[in-house]
Design a protein around this motif. Structure first.
Motif, mmCIF file in Angstrom:
data_model
loop_
_atom_site.group_PDB
_atom_site.id
_atom_site.type_symbol
_atom_site.label_atom_id
_atom_site.label_comp_id
_atom_site.label_asym_id
_atom_site.label_seq_id
_atom_site.Cartn_x
_atom_site.Cartn_y
_atom_site.Cartn_z
ATOM 1 N N ASN A 272 39.681 31.637 47.109
ATOM 2 C CA ASN A 272 39.286 31.751 45.705
ATOM 3 C C ASN A 272 40.402 32.282 44.804
ATOM 4 N N VAL A 273 41.597 32.499 45.365
ATOM 5 C CA VAL A 273 42.687 33.059 44.568
ATOM 6 C C VAL A 273 43.000 32.180 43.348
ATOM 7 N N GLY A 274 43.031 30.862 43.549
ATOM 8 C CA GLY A 274 43.312 29.966 42.430
ATOM 9 C C GLY A 274 42.316 30.118 41.303
ATOM 10 N N LYS A 275 41.057 30.317 41.672
ATOM 11 C CA LYS A 275 40.011 30.529 40.665
ATOM 12 C C LYS A 275 40.178 31.880 39.978
ATOM 13 N N PHE A 276 40.427 32.916 40.785
ATOM 14 C CA PHE A 276 40.606 34.250 40.216
ATOM 15 C C PHE A 276 41.743 34.248 39.188
ATOM 16 N N CYS A 277 42.849 33.592 39.532
ATOM 17 C CA CYS A 277 44.025 33.605 38.664
ATOM 18 C C CYS A 277 43.850 32.722 37.430
ATOM 19 N N SER A 278 43.386 31.483 37.640
ATOM 20 C CA SER A 278 43.291 30.540 36.523
ATOM 21 C C SER A 278 42.198 30.915 35.531
ATOM 22 N N SER A 279 41.160 31.616 35.993
ATOM 23 C CA SER A 279 40.064 31.991 35.105
ATOM 24 C C SER A 279 40.380 33.232 34.279
ATOM 25 N N GLY A 280 41.420 33.965 34.691
ATOM 26 C CA GLY A 280 41.739 35.207 33.993
ATOM 27 C C GLY A 280 40.850 36.359 34.385
ATOM 28 N N ALA A 281 40.101 36.218 35.493
ATOM 29 C CA ALA A 281 39.209 37.289 35.928
ATOM 30 C C ALA A 281 39.977 38.507 36.415
ATOM 31 N N LEU A 282 41.168 38.272 36.988
ATOM 32 C CA LEU A 282 42.027 39.352 37.470
ATOM 33 C C LEU A 282 43.360 39.293 36.747
ATOM 34 N N VAL A 283 43.962 40.434 36.522
ATOM 35 C CA VAL A 283 45.228 40.475 35.770
ATOM 36 C C VAL A 283 46.396 40.028 36.641
ATOM 37 N N ASP A 284 47.421 39.523 36.005
ATOM 38 C CA ASP A 284 48.659 39.167 36.690
ATOM 39 C C ASP A 284 49.360 40.471 37.074
ATOM 40 N N LEU A 285 49.634 40.627 38.358
ATOM 41 C CA LEU A 285 50.231 41.864 38.850
ATOM 42 C C LEU A 285 51.757 41.845 38.830
ATOM 43 N N ASN A 286 52.360 40.716 38.501
ATOM 44 C CA ASN A 286 53.828 40.639 38.475
ATOM 45 C C ASN A 286 54.458 41.721 37.595
ATOM 46 N N PRO A 287 53.952 41.950 36.360
ATOM 47 C CA PRO A 287 54.543 43.004 35.525
ATOM 48 C C PRO A 287 54.406 44.396 36.146
ATOM 49 N N PHE A 288 53.309 44.636 36.862
ATOM 50 C CA PHE A 288 53.110 45.931 37.510
ATOM 51 C C PHE A 288 54.102 46.125 38.659
ATOM 52 N N PHE A 289 54.302 45.074 39.444
ATOM 53 C CA PHE A 289 55.282 45.155 40.529
ATOM 54 C C PHE A 289 56.680 45.414 39.965
ATOM 55 N N LYS A 290 57.012 44.693 38.883
ATOM 56 C CA LYS A 290 58.333 44.846 38.273
ATOM 57 C C LYS A 290 58.515 46.260 37.737
ATOM 58 N N LYS A 291 57.479 46.775 37.093
ATOM 59 C CA LYS A 291 57.525 48.128 36.533
ATOM 60 C C LYS A 291 57.727 49.177 37.626
ATOM 61 N N SER A 292 57.157 48.899 38.804
ATOM 62 C CA SER A 292 57.255 49.848 39.918
ATOM 63 C C SER A 292 58.478 49.612 40.792
ATOM 64 N N GLY A 293 59.248 48.580 40.478
ATOM 65 C CA GLY A 293 60.454 48.300 41.250
ATOM 66 C C GLY A 293 60.174 47.783 42.653
ATOM 67 N N ILE A 294 59.071 47.059 42.803
ATOM 68 C CA ILE A 294 58.692 46.524 44.113
ATOM 69 C C ILE A 294 58.844 45.005 44.103
ATOM 70 N N ASP A 295 59.572 44.471 45.079
ATOM 71 C CA ASP A 295 59.754 43.025 45.208
ATOM 72 C C ASP A 295 58.756 42.496 46.233
ATOM 73 N N PRO A 296 57.728 41.767 45.797
ATOM 74 C CA PRO A 296 56.722 41.259 46.730
ATOM 75 C C PRO A 296 57.317 40.407 47.852
ATOM 76 N N ALA A 297 58.344 39.622 47.542
ATOM 77 C CA ALA A 297 58.946 38.737 48.545
ATOM 78 C C ALA A 297 59.583 39.528 49.680
ATOM 79 N N ARG A 298 60.013 40.738 49.385
ATOM 80 C CA ARG A 298 60.616 41.586 50.414
ATOM 81 C C ARG A 298 59.593 42.548 51.031
ATOM 82 N N THR A 299 58.404 42.571 50.460
ATOM 83 C CA THR A 299 57.387 43.526 50.899
ATOM 84 C C THR A 299 56.363 42.900 51.831
ATOM 85 N N PHE A 300 55.950 41.665 51.525
ATOM 86 C CA PHE A 300 54.864 41.027 52.277
ATOM 87 C C PHE A 300 55.373 39.839 53.100
#
Length: 447
Positions: free
Chosen positions: A109-137
């Protein structure tokens, strides 16, 4: 390894689509990380999750306790045993009692969660915290938590699929090691099959798509398929991986007795989640399954030794042996939440803090969802469980990508699999073209 019983018959796309209807595309007030709350002030956030078993509820409580100890000003109100249907309704309505943070078993259901706007985009939060998802997960987990550049979810523990095998039966059949290639697997499955009358005393492997976890996406991961092309169109009819996957499964069906004989036998066997699962009882010698099966199988006290290995790979991909299908639990922040900064502190802790992830994985008996946690010396597990840790960390492991209409495309592929294995459809190439056209139509209608 303690028991690892999941709360639901999870991760099978066919069973998960009922909740999709409630994920509408109505705007829910998505924020572009324009969160304005002060996470340093005293506040309370609501966390809704799906776990329900007593040991799981206890594990969630322990995870939250660790966060509240590290962030004494942020209090977490836990609401458990929440289905996606209930979560979706709350995400749309909002309010003081609605979730600020959600956790779901339904990666489809991730595509639905993201495209519907039900959940916020976490990219800005990761960037603000200095965390690179590609190196984390791990790579597959990093992929299935985003859609169209929108990372509206984050991995929270995972599931990896491998091969369970009856070591005692292998020894009796003169098989020294688990198969690494599909041709070896075919030979072993036939050698392990012992017929009895018009049925089986022991079946080497139950290949049917109605079998336990033997879904199309779990098979096809070993062929490294591309589900969609760069334009978002279905690649099912063009990528040869799908034809090879369907051909392999159909050949197994035919070689092991034929669809009708196999289905007749399957109807006499125990269910997936009970102690009489046919692998537990020795009626089936090899089983495609997730990491939780080890604890469940041991709890059933089988009269044979259980072996665990990665699923085989195509003969021309033997260098990639060790990969598998990956999925898992996801977490996200509600767009309707007025406490998104505080919610992010919680999400960041439970999904990226190595000790927190390790502790939760140990308690829930799932695969850790960060690369650091997968290597942590604090992990405690049965030595055989390491197979699943290695599969999760393997860069060649695969998942099924997010789509705007959730897992509907997987349901369409699986339905074609039912028709092809049963003989209802005999022209594979034409069937794949029709399946691809249906997937494209469904996606177009969902936009």
């Amino acid at each position: 390894m303690p028991e690892a019983i999941p709360s639901v018959a999870r991760k099978t796309a066919f069973a998960l689509t009922a909740s999709l209807a409630l994920l509408t595309t109505a705007c829910t007030g998505q924020s572009n990380s324009g969160a304005t709350d002060d996470a340093s002030k005293d506040t309370t956030i609501n966390f809704w999750h799906a776990w329900s078993a007593p040991n799981e509820v206890k594990a969630v409580r322990s995870l939250v306790d660790g966060f509240e100890k590290a962030h004494p000003n942020i209090h977490v109100n836990i609401v458990g045993n929440m289905t996606d249907d209930k979560i979706n309704q709350a995400l749309r309505s909002g309010g003081d009692k609605a979730p600020d943070v959600i956790s779901s078993f339904t990666t489809n259901n991730v595509g639905k969660f993201c495209s519907s706007g039900a959940l916020v985009d976490l990219n800005p939060f990761f960037k603000k915290s200095g965390i690179d998802p590609a190196r984390t997960f791990p790579k597959p987990m990093n992929e299935y938590t985003q859609f169209d550049g929108n990372r509206c979810t984050v991995p929270l523990l995972g599931d990896a699929y491998g091969l369970y095998y009856n070591k005692t039966a292998f020894k009796k059949a003169g098989i020294a090691d688990p198969p690494k290639t599909w041709s070896e697997f075919e030979a072993d499955a036939k050698k392990l099959t012992i017929t009895e009358g018009d049925g089986y005393k022991q079946l080497g492997f139950m290949p049917d798509y109605h079998g336990w976890e033997s879904t199309t996406e779990h098979y096809f991961a070993q062929f490294s398929p591309t589900y969609f092309d760069k334009d978002g169109k279905s690649d099912v009819a063009k990528d040869p991986a799908f034809q090879k996957g369907f051909e392999l499964q159909k050949r197994l069906v035919d070689e092991l007795g034929g669809f009708r004989k196999l289905e007749k036998f399957r109807a006499t066997l125990g269910d997936e989640w009970g102690p009489k699962h046919p692998f537990h009882t020795g009626q089936v010698a090899m089983q495609l399954d997730g990491e939780w099966r080890l604890g469940m199988a041991e709890q059933a006290k089988p009269n044979f030794e259980i072996g665990v290995a990665p699923l085989p790979v195509p003969d021309d991909q033997v260098s990639q042996y060790g990969k598998g299908y990956i999925t898992g639990t996801i977490a996200g922040i509600a767009a309707t939440s007025h406490k998104q900064n505080a919610a992010w502190e919680f999400v960041k802790y439970i999904t990226t803090n190595t000790d927190a992830v390790v502790g939760f994985a140990d308690d829930i008996h799932n695969v850790p969802s960060t690369l650091a946690a997968l290597k942590s010396p604090k992990l405690t597990y049965d030595p055989r469980f390491k197979t699943f840790l290695d599969i999760a960390a393997n860069p060649n492991s695969a998942t099924s990508p997010a789509s705007i209409n959730g897992g509907q495309y997987l349901v369409t592929i699986q339905q074609f699999g039912y028709d092809y294995e049963s003989g209802k459809v005999t022209d594979l190439k034409a069937g794949l073209q029709k399946t691809a056209a249906q997937i494209d139509t469904d996606i177009a209608q969902a936009k």
